[in-house]
Design a protein around this motif. Structure first.
Motif, PDB file in Angstrom:
ATOM      1  N   ARG A 219       0.818  -1.218   0.000  1.00  0.00           N
ATOM      2  CA  ARG A 219       0.000   0.000   0.000  1.00  0.00           C
ATOM      3  C   ARG A 219       0.855   1.272   0.000  1.00  0.00           C
ATOM      4  O   ARG A 219       0.454   2.307   0.532  1.00  0.00           O
ATOM      5  CB  ARG A 219      -0.937  -0.008   1.216  1.00  0.00           C
ATOM      6  CG  ARG A 219      -1.980  -1.110   1.139  1.00  0.00           C
ATOM      7  CD  ARG A 219      -2.629  -1.386   2.490  1.00  0.00           C
ATOM      8  NE  ARG A 219      -3.693  -2.384   2.374  1.00  0.00           N
ATOM      9  CZ  ARG A 219      -3.480  -3.700   2.272  1.00  0.00           C
ATOM     10  NH1 ARG A 219      -2.230  -4.162   2.311  1.00  0.00           N
ATOM     11  NH2 ARG A 219      -4.491  -4.537   2.139  1.00  0.00           N
TER      12      ARG A 219
ATOM     13  N   ASP B 276       1.369   3.276  -2.286  1.00  0.00           N
ATOM     14  CA  ASP B 276       0.771   4.368  -3.050  1.00  0.00           C
ATOM     15  C   ASP B 276      -0.209   5.183  -2.221  1.00  0.00           C
ATOM     16  O   ASP B 276      -0.722   6.196  -2.687  1.00  0.00           O
ATOM     17  CB  ASP B 276       0.065   3.813  -4.291  1.00  0.00           C
ATOM     18  CG  ASP B 276      -1.037   2.817  -3.935  1.00  0.00           C
ATOM     19  OD1 ASP B 276      -0.895   2.117  -2.906  1.00  0.00           O
ATOM     20  OD2 ASP B 276      -2.030   2.740  -4.684  1.00  0.00           O
ATOM     21  N   ARG B 277      -0.427   4.780  -0.970  1.00  0.00           N
ATOM     22  CA  ARG B 277      -1.387   5.466  -0.101  1.00  0.00           C
ATOM     23  C   ARG B 277      -0.644   6.282   0.962  1.00  0.00           C
ATOM     24  O   ARG B 277       0.456   5.919   1.380  1.00  0.00           O
ATOM     25  CB  ARG B 277      -2.315   4.456   0.570  1.00  0.00           C
ATOM     26  CG  ARG B 277      -2.998   3.521  -0.419  1.00  0.00           C
ATOM     27  CD  ARG B 277      -3.872   2.511   0.283  1.00  0.00           C
ATOM     28  NE  ARG B 277      -4.341   1.483  -0.650  1.00  0.00           N
ATOM     29  CZ  ARG B 277      -5.138   0.481  -0.301  1.00  0.00           C
ATOM     30  NH1 ARG B 277      -5.551   0.358   0.964  1.00  0.00           N
ATOM     31  NH2 ARG B 277      -5.507  -0.399  -1.214  1.00  0.00           N
TER      32      ARG B 277
ATOM     33  N   LEU C 208      -0.031   6.497   4.115  1.00  0.00           N
ATOM     34  CA  LEU C 208      -0.128   5.799   5.394  1.00  0.00           C
ATOM     35  C   LEU C 208       0.450   6.637   6.529  1.00  0.00           C
ATOM     36  O   LEU C 208       1.472   7.307   6.362  1.00  0.00           O
ATOM     37  CB  LEU C 208       0.614   4.461   5.318  1.00  0.00           C
ATOM     38  CG  LEU C 208       0.073   3.438   4.317  1.00  0.00           C
ATOM     39  CD1 LEU C 208       1.007   2.229   4.255  1.00  0.00           C
ATOM     40  CD2 LEU C 208      -1.340   3.002   4.700  1.00  0.00           C
TER      41      LEU C 208
ATOM     42  N   ASP D 240      -2.390   4.597  11.100  1.00  0.00           N
ATOM     43  CA  ASP D 240      -2.869   3.536  10.204  1.00  0.00           C
ATOM     44  C   ASP D 240      -2.129   2.227  10.476  1.00  0.00           C
ATOM     45  O   ASP D 240      -2.744   1.156  10.526  1.00  0.00           O
ATOM     46  CB  ASP D 240      -2.656   3.942   8.743  1.00  0.00           C
ATOM     47  CG  ASP D 240      -3.502   5.121   8.329  1.00  0.00           C
ATOM     48  OD1 ASP D 240      -4.603   5.298   8.887  1.00  0.00           O
ATOM     49  OD2 ASP D 240      -3.055   5.882   7.437  1.00  0.00           O
TER      50      ASP D 240
ATOM     51  N   ARG E  37       9.354   3.613   0.220  1.00  0.00           N
ATOM     52  CA  ARG E  37       8.864   4.425  -0.895  1.00  0.00           C
ATOM     53  C   ARG E  37      10.008   4.770  -1.848  1.00  0.00           C
ATOM     54  O   ARG E  37       9.851   4.721  -3.072  1.00  0.00           O
ATOM     55  CB  ARG E  37       8.205   5.699  -0.372  1.00  0.00           C
ATOM     56  CG  ARG E  37       6.952   5.469   0.471  1.00  0.00           C
ATOM     57  CD  ARG E  37       6.269   6.796   0.793  1.00  0.00           C
ATOM     58  NE  ARG E  37       5.314   6.683   1.872  1.00  0.00           N
ATOM     59  CZ  ARG E  37       4.070   6.194   1.726  1.00  0.00           C
ATOM     60  NH1 ARG E  37       3.659   5.761   0.557  1.00  0.00           N
ATOM     61  NH2 ARG E  37       3.257   6.150   2.764  1.00  0.00           N
TER      62      ARG E  37
ATOM     63  N   GLY F 162       3.311   7.036  -3.192  1.00  0.00           N
ATOM     64  CA  GLY F 162       2.709   7.775  -2.086  1.00  0.00           C
ATOM     65  C   GLY F 162       3.390   9.078  -1.744  1.00  0.00           C
ATOM     66  O   GLY F 162       3.162   9.639  -0.678  1.00  0.00           O
TER      67      GLY F 162
END
Length: 328
Positions: free
Chosen positions: A220, A222-223, A225, A229, A261, A284
Protein backbone atom coordinates in the motif's frame (compact mmCIF):
# COMPACT_ATOMS: atom_id res chain seq x y z
CA UNK A 1 61.53 8.29 -12.89
CA UNK A 2 57.85 8.99 -12.18
CA UNK A 3 55.95 9.13 -8.92
CA UNK A 4 56.21 5.80 -7.08
CA UNK A 5 52.90 4.11 -6.29
CA UNK A 6 53.31 1.10 -4.01
CA UNK A 7 50.55 -1.49 -3.77
CA UNK A 8 50.59 -3.37 -0.47
CA UNK A 9 50.20 -7.10 -1.17
CA UNK A 10 49.58 -9.58 1.65
CA UNK A 11 47.48 -12.64 2.37
CA UNK A 12 43.82 -11.70 2.70
CA UNK A 13 43.77 -8.95 0.09
CA UNK A 14 41.03 -8.82 -2.56
CA UNK A 15 42.30 -9.23 -6.14
CA UNK A 16 39.61 -7.04 -7.70
CA UNK A 17 40.69 -3.83 -6.00
CA UNK A 18 44.37 -4.66 -6.43
CA UNK A 19 43.92 -5.23 -10.16
CA UNK A 20 41.87 -2.06 -10.52
CA UNK A 21 44.60 0.07 -8.95
CA UNK A 22 47.24 -1.57 -11.14
CA UNK A 23 45.15 -0.89 -14.23
CA UNK A 24 44.90 2.83 -13.41
CA UNK A 25 48.49 3.47 -12.33
CA UNK A 26 50.32 0.79 -14.31
CA UNK A 27 50.38 2.43 -17.74
CA UNK A 28 49.65 5.86 -19.18
CA UNK A 29 46.82 6.19 -21.72
CA UNK A 30 47.78 6.60 -25.36
CA UNK A 31 48.63 10.23 -26.09
CA UNK A 32 49.38 11.19 -22.47
CA UNK A 33 52.94 12.47 -22.26
CA UNK A 34 53.24 13.49 -18.59
CA UNK A 35 55.69 11.44 -16.49
CA UNK A 36 53.67 8.43 -15.42
CA UNK A 37 53.70 6.38 -12.23
CA UNK A 38 56.21 3.69 -11.32
CA UNK A 39 54.13 0.93 -9.75
CA UNK A 40 55.69 -1.46 -7.22
CA UNK A 41 53.99 -4.49 -5.71
CA UNK A 42 55.20 -4.74 -2.13
CA UNK A 43 54.84 -7.76 0.11
CA UNK A 44 56.88 -9.97 2.38
CA UNK A 45 56.41 -13.13 0.28
CA UNK A 46 54.41 -14.65 -2.56
CA UNK A 47 50.72 -14.69 -1.70
CA UNK A 48 47.52 -16.23 -2.94
CA UNK A 49 44.71 -13.79 -3.67
CA UNK A 50 41.64 -15.94 -4.21
CA UNK A 51 42.48 -18.09 -7.26
CA UNK A 52 45.58 -16.06 -8.10
CA UNK A 53 49.20 -16.30 -6.99
CA UNK A 54 51.20 -13.08 -6.92
CA UNK A 55 54.92 -12.46 -6.58
CA UNK A 56 55.71 -9.03 -5.03
CA UNK A 57 58.52 -6.90 -6.47
CA UNK A 58 59.68 -5.52 -3.11
CA UNK A 59 59.28 -6.13 0.61
CA UNK A 60 56.73 -4.28 2.73
CA UNK A 61 59.51 -2.06 4.08
CA UNK A 62 59.61 -0.49 0.62
CA UNK A 63 56.28 1.24 1.34
CA UNK A 64 57.99 3.99 3.32
CA UNK A 65 59.95 5.01 0.21
CA UNK A 66 56.83 5.43 -1.95
CA UNK A 67 55.04 8.66 -2.80
CA UNK A 68 51.64 6.97 -2.68
CA UNK A 69 50.70 3.75 -0.91
CA UNK A 70 47.56 1.86 -1.94
CA UNK A 71 46.05 -0.67 0.48
CA UNK A 72 43.54 -2.88 -1.40
CA UNK A 73 40.42 -4.42 0.11
CA UNK A 74 40.71 -6.78 3.04
CA UNK A 75 38.73 -10.01 2.47
CA UNK A 76 37.81 -10.90 6.08
CA UNK A 77 37.31 -7.84 8.24
CA UNK A 78 36.94 -10.06 11.31
CA UNK A 79 40.61 -11.00 10.98
CA UNK A 80 43.13 -8.46 12.21
CA UNK A 81 45.68 -7.43 9.56
CA UNK A 82 49.23 -8.54 10.29
CA UNK A 83 51.40 -6.39 12.54
CA UNK A 84 53.98 -6.26 9.73
CA UNK A 85 51.47 -4.75 7.29
CA UNK A 86 50.07 -2.32 9.84
CA UNK A 87 53.56 -1.20 10.86
CA UNK A 88 54.67 -0.76 7.24
CA UNK A 89 51.62 1.36 6.37
CA UNK A 90 52.12 3.51 9.48
CA UNK A 91 55.82 3.97 8.70
CA UNK A 92 55.02 4.98 5.12
CA UNK A 93 52.64 7.68 6.30
CA UNK A 94 55.12 8.94 8.88
CA UNK A 95 57.73 9.14 6.11
CA UNK A 96 55.43 11.43 4.12
CA UNK A 97 53.61 9.04 1.79
CA UNK A 98 50.05 9.66 0.69
CA UNK A 99 48.12 6.57 1.85
CA UNK A 100 44.87 5.43 0.26
CA UNK A 101 42.69 2.43 1.06
CA UNK A 102 40.30 0.73 -1.33
CA UNK A 103 37.09 -0.77 0.01
CA UNK A 104 37.77 -2.63 3.29
CA UNK A 105 41.42 -1.65 3.18
CA UNK A 106 40.18 1.08 5.52
CA UNK A 107 40.39 -1.49 8.34
CA UNK A 108 44.16 -1.67 7.79
CA UNK A 109 44.48 2.12 7.90
CA UNK A 110 42.34 2.24 11.03
CA UNK A 111 44.47 -0.43 12.71
CA UNK A 112 47.52 1.70 11.91
CA UNK A 113 45.89 4.69 13.62
CA UNK A 114 45.82 6.73 10.42
CA UNK A 115 42.06 7.30 10.58
CA UNK A 116 41.88 8.49 14.19
CA UNK A 117 40.04 11.81 14.25
CA UNK A 118 39.51 11.67 10.49
CA UNK A 119 36.48 11.25 8.28
CA UNK A 120 36.64 7.97 6.33
CA UNK A 121 34.51 5.46 4.47
CA UNK A 122 34.46 1.82 3.40
CA UNK A 123 32.02 -0.57 1.72
CA UNK A 124 28.53 0.18 3.04
CA UNK A 125 28.16 -3.40 4.31
CA UNK A 126 31.09 -2.79 6.70
CA UNK A 127 30.63 0.84 7.80
CA UNK A 128 28.93 -0.10 11.07
CA UNK A 129 31.68 -2.59 11.91
CA UNK A 130 34.40 -0.03 11.16
CA UNK A 131 32.69 2.58 13.36
CA UNK A 132 32.17 0.12 16.21
CA UNK A 133 35.72 -1.24 16.18
CA UNK A 134 37.40 2.13 15.76
CA UNK A 135 35.23 4.73 17.54
CA UNK A 136 37.76 7.52 16.93
CA UNK A 137 37.09 7.28 13.20
CA UNK A 138 34.32 9.46 11.75
CA UNK A 139 32.77 6.93 9.37
CA UNK A 140 30.72 8.36 6.50
CA UNK A 141 28.60 5.58 4.92
CA UNK A 142 27.12 7.71 2.14
CA UNK A 143 30.10 8.73 -0.02
CA UNK A 144 32.12 7.04 -2.77
CA UNK A 145 35.41 8.19 -1.32
CA UNK A 146 36.90 10.58 1.24
CA UNK A 147 39.92 12.78 0.57
CA UNK A 148 41.41 13.87 3.89
CA UNK A 149 44.68 15.16 2.49
CA UNK A 150 47.41 12.62 3.09
CA UNK A 151 44.91 9.85 3.92
CA UNK A 152 42.16 8.78 1.53
CA UNK A 153 39.56 6.02 1.73
CA UNK A 154 37.08 4.63 -0.77
CA UNK A 155 33.79 2.81 -0.54
CA UNK A 156 33.34 -0.68 -1.92
CA UNK A 157 34.41 -2.30 -5.16
CA UNK A 158 33.90 0.07 -8.12
CA UNK A 159 34.25 3.09 -5.82
CA UNK A 160 37.92 2.11 -5.63
CA UNK A 161 38.14 3.17 -9.27
CA UNK A 162 36.54 6.52 -8.41
CA UNK A 163 39.25 7.13 -5.83
CA UNK A 164 42.07 6.04 -8.16
CA UNK A 165 40.82 8.43 -10.86
CA UNK A 166 40.61 11.15 -8.20
CA UNK A 167 44.28 10.58 -7.36
CA UNK A 168 45.22 10.88 -11.04
CA UNK A 169 43.14 14.07 -11.24
CA UNK A 170 45.00 15.51 -8.26
CA UNK A 171 48.38 14.65 -9.75
CA UNK A 172 47.87 15.42 -13.43
CA UNK A 173 44.61 17.34 -13.84
CA UNK A 174 41.17 16.54 -15.19
CA UNK A 175 42.13 16.03 -18.83
CA UNK A 176 44.58 13.24 -17.98
CA UNK A 177 42.13 11.62 -15.53
CA UNK A 178 39.45 11.80 -18.25
CA UNK A 179 41.83 10.05 -20.66
CA UNK A 180 42.32 7.23 -18.15
CA UNK A 181 38.55 6.98 -17.68
CA UNK A 182 37.98 6.79 -21.44
CA UNK A 183 40.52 3.98 -21.74
CA UNK A 184 38.71 2.08 -18.99
CA UNK A 185 35.28 2.89 -20.48
CA UNK A 186 33.98 4.43 -17.27
CA UNK A 187 32.70 7.90 -16.36
CA UNK A 188 35.47 10.20 -15.11
CA UNK A 189 33.30 11.24 -12.18
CA UNK A 190 30.14 9.67 -10.76
CA UNK A 191 27.46 11.81 -9.13
CA UNK A 192 26.13 10.98 -5.69
CA UNK A 193 27.42 8.55 -3.13
CA UNK A 194 27.13 4.88 -2.28
CA UNK A 195 23.66 5.43 -0.78
CA UNK A 196 22.27 4.81 -4.28
CA UNK A 197 23.67 1.26 -4.15
CA UNK A 198 22.60 0.36 -0.59
CA UNK A 199 19.90 -2.29 -0.30
CA UNK A 200 16.78 -1.31 1.63
CA UNK A 201 16.99 -2.69 5.19
CA UNK A 202 14.77 -5.63 5.99
CA UNK A 203 14.46 -7.64 9.21
CA UNK A 204 16.82 -10.59 9.38
CA UNK A 205 14.04 -12.90 10.68
CA UNK A 206 10.37 -13.35 9.82
CA UNK A 207 9.09 -14.34 13.28
CA UNK A 208 8.97 -10.79 14.68
CA UNK A 209 5.83 -8.90 15.84
CA UNK A 210 5.66 -6.89 12.59
CA UNK A 211 5.88 -9.91 10.26
CA UNK A 212 2.33 -9.42 8.96
CA UNK A 213 2.35 -5.61 9.04
CA UNK A 214 5.40 -4.91 6.89
CA UNK A 215 4.18 -6.76 3.76
CA UNK A 216 0.75 -5.16 4.25
CA UNK A 217 2.33 -1.70 4.24
CA UNK A 218 4.58 -2.45 1.25
CA UNK A 219 1.51 -3.42 -0.79
CA UNK A 220 0.00 0.00 0.00
CA UNK A 221 2.92 2.36 -0.62
CA UNK A 222 0.77 4.37 -3.05
CA UNK A 223 -1.39 5.47 -0.10
CA UNK A 224 -0.62 8.20 2.49
CA UNK A 225 -0.13 5.80 5.39
CA UNK A 226 0.31 7.25 8.88
CA UNK A 227 1.65 5.78 12.11
CA UNK A 228 -1.94 5.56 13.31
CA UNK A 229 -2.87 3.54 10.20
CA UNK A 230 -0.03 1.12 10.88
CA UNK A 231 -0.84 0.86 14.59
CA UNK A 232 -4.51 0.17 13.82
CA UNK A 233 -3.59 -2.56 11.34
CA UNK A 234 -1.14 -4.13 13.82
CA UNK A 235 -3.59 -3.89 16.72
CA UNK A 236 -1.13 -1.89 18.79
CA UNK A 237 -0.94 1.54 20.30
CA UNK A 238 1.16 4.05 18.36
CA UNK A 239 3.70 4.12 21.17
CA UNK A 240 4.02 0.33 21.31
CA UNK A 241 4.27 0.21 17.52
CA UNK A 242 7.15 2.70 17.69
CA UNK A 243 9.03 0.49 20.14
CA UNK A 244 8.48 -2.56 17.93
CA UNK A 245 9.72 -0.74 14.83
CA UNK A 246 12.87 0.30 16.63
CA UNK A 247 13.48 -3.25 17.82
CA UNK A 248 12.76 -4.94 14.48
CA UNK A 249 14.03 -2.47 11.86
CA UNK A 250 16.34 -0.20 13.85
CA UNK A 251 14.43 2.90 12.77
CA UNK A 252 11.07 4.67 13.15
CA UNK A 253 7.90 3.66 11.37
CA UNK A 254 7.86 6.83 9.24
CA UNK A 255 11.52 6.49 8.28
CA UNK A 256 10.97 2.85 7.36
CA UNK A 257 8.00 3.85 5.20
CA UNK A 258 10.06 6.54 3.49
CA UNK A 259 12.85 4.04 2.80
CA UNK A 260 10.37 1.63 1.21
CA UNK A 261 8.86 4.43 -0.90
CA UNK A 262 12.31 5.44 -2.12
CA UNK A 263 13.18 1.82 -2.89
CA UNK A 264 9.95 1.43 -4.88
CA UNK A 265 10.77 4.65 -6.75
CA UNK A 266 14.21 3.24 -7.60
CA UNK A 267 12.61 0.08 -8.99
CA UNK A 268 10.17 2.08 -11.14
CA UNK A 269 12.93 4.34 -12.43
CA UNK A 270 14.97 1.29 -13.38
CA UNK A 271 12.21 -0.77 -14.99
CA UNK A 272 9.57 1.60 -16.42
CA UNK A 273 9.23 4.70 -18.59
CA UNK A 274 6.84 6.33 -16.10
CA UNK A 275 7.32 10.07 -15.65
CA UNK A 276 8.36 11.30 -12.23
CA UNK A 277 4.83 12.56 -11.47
CA UNK A 278 3.44 9.06 -12.02
CA UNK A 279 6.17 7.50 -9.88
CA UNK A 280 5.46 10.04 -7.13
CA UNK A 281 1.81 8.96 -7.14
CA UNK A 282 2.68 5.25 -7.23
CA UNK A 283 4.97 5.60 -4.21
CA UNK A 284 2.71 7.78 -2.09
CA UNK A 285 4.92 10.85 -2.43
CA UNK A 286 2.09 12.95 -3.84
CA UNK A 287 4.03 15.29 -6.11
CA UNK A 288 7.14 15.14 -8.25
CA UNK A 289 8.63 17.95 -6.16
CA UNK A 290 8.25 15.93 -2.97
CA UNK A 291 9.69 12.81 -4.58
CA UNK A 292 12.69 14.72 -5.98
CA UNK A 293 13.44 16.30 -2.61
CA UNK A 294 13.32 13.04 -0.63
CA UNK A 295 15.01 11.01 -3.36
CA UNK A 296 17.94 13.40 -3.76
CA UNK A 297 18.43 13.68 -0.01
CA UNK A 298 18.30 9.89 0.52
CA UNK A 299 20.01 8.51 -2.59
CA UNK A 300 22.37 11.40 -3.29
CA UNK A 301 21.30 12.06 -6.89
CA UNK A 302 18.07 13.31 -8.54
CA UNK A 303 15.63 10.72 -9.96
CA UNK A 304 16.53 11.54 -13.58
CA UNK A 305 20.25 11.03 -12.91
CA UNK A 306 19.53 7.74 -11.13
CA UNK A 307 17.46 6.54 -14.09
CA UNK A 308 20.22 7.37 -16.58
CA UNK A 309 22.76 5.52 -14.45
CA UNK A 310 20.79 2.35 -13.78
CA UNK A 311 18.30 2.07 -16.63
CA UNK A 312 20.94 0.84 -19.09
CA UNK A 313 21.53 -2.10 -16.78
CA UNK A 314 17.90 -3.26 -16.88
CA UNK A 315 16.28 -1.94 -20.08
CA UNK A 316 15.42 -4.66 -22.54
CA UNK A 317 16.34 -7.42 -20.10
CA UNK A 318 13.77 -10.08 -19.34
CA UNK A 319 13.75 -11.79 -15.93
CA UNK A 320 16.42 -14.47 -15.91
CA UNK A 321 18.07 -13.14 -19.08
CA UNK A 322 21.77 -12.42 -19.27
CA UNK A 323 23.66 -9.83 -21.25
CA UNK A 324 26.74 -10.80 -23.22
CA UNK A 325 27.51 -7.44 -24.72
CA UNK A 326 27.32 -4.93 -21.91
CA UNK A 327 30.34 -2.69 -21.50
CA UNK A 328 32.26 -2.06 -18.31
Amino acid sequence: MGTVVALAVTEGMLPFELSMAYEVFGAAPVGVTVPWYDVELCGSHAVRLGRFRLEPDQGLDRLRHADTVIVPGWADTDVEPSAELVGAVRAAHEAGARVASLCTGAFVLAAAGLLDGRRATTHWVHTDALAARYPRVEVDPDVLYVDDGSVLTSAGKAAALDLCLHLVRLDHGSSVANAVARRLVVPPHRAGGQAQFVAAPVPARDDHPLAALLPWAIERLDRPLTVEDLARQAGMSSRHLGRQFRAVTGTTALQWLLTQRIRRAQELLETTDDVVDAIAAATGMGTATTLRRHFHRTVGVPPDTYRRTFRSQSSGMQPGATSTGRGA
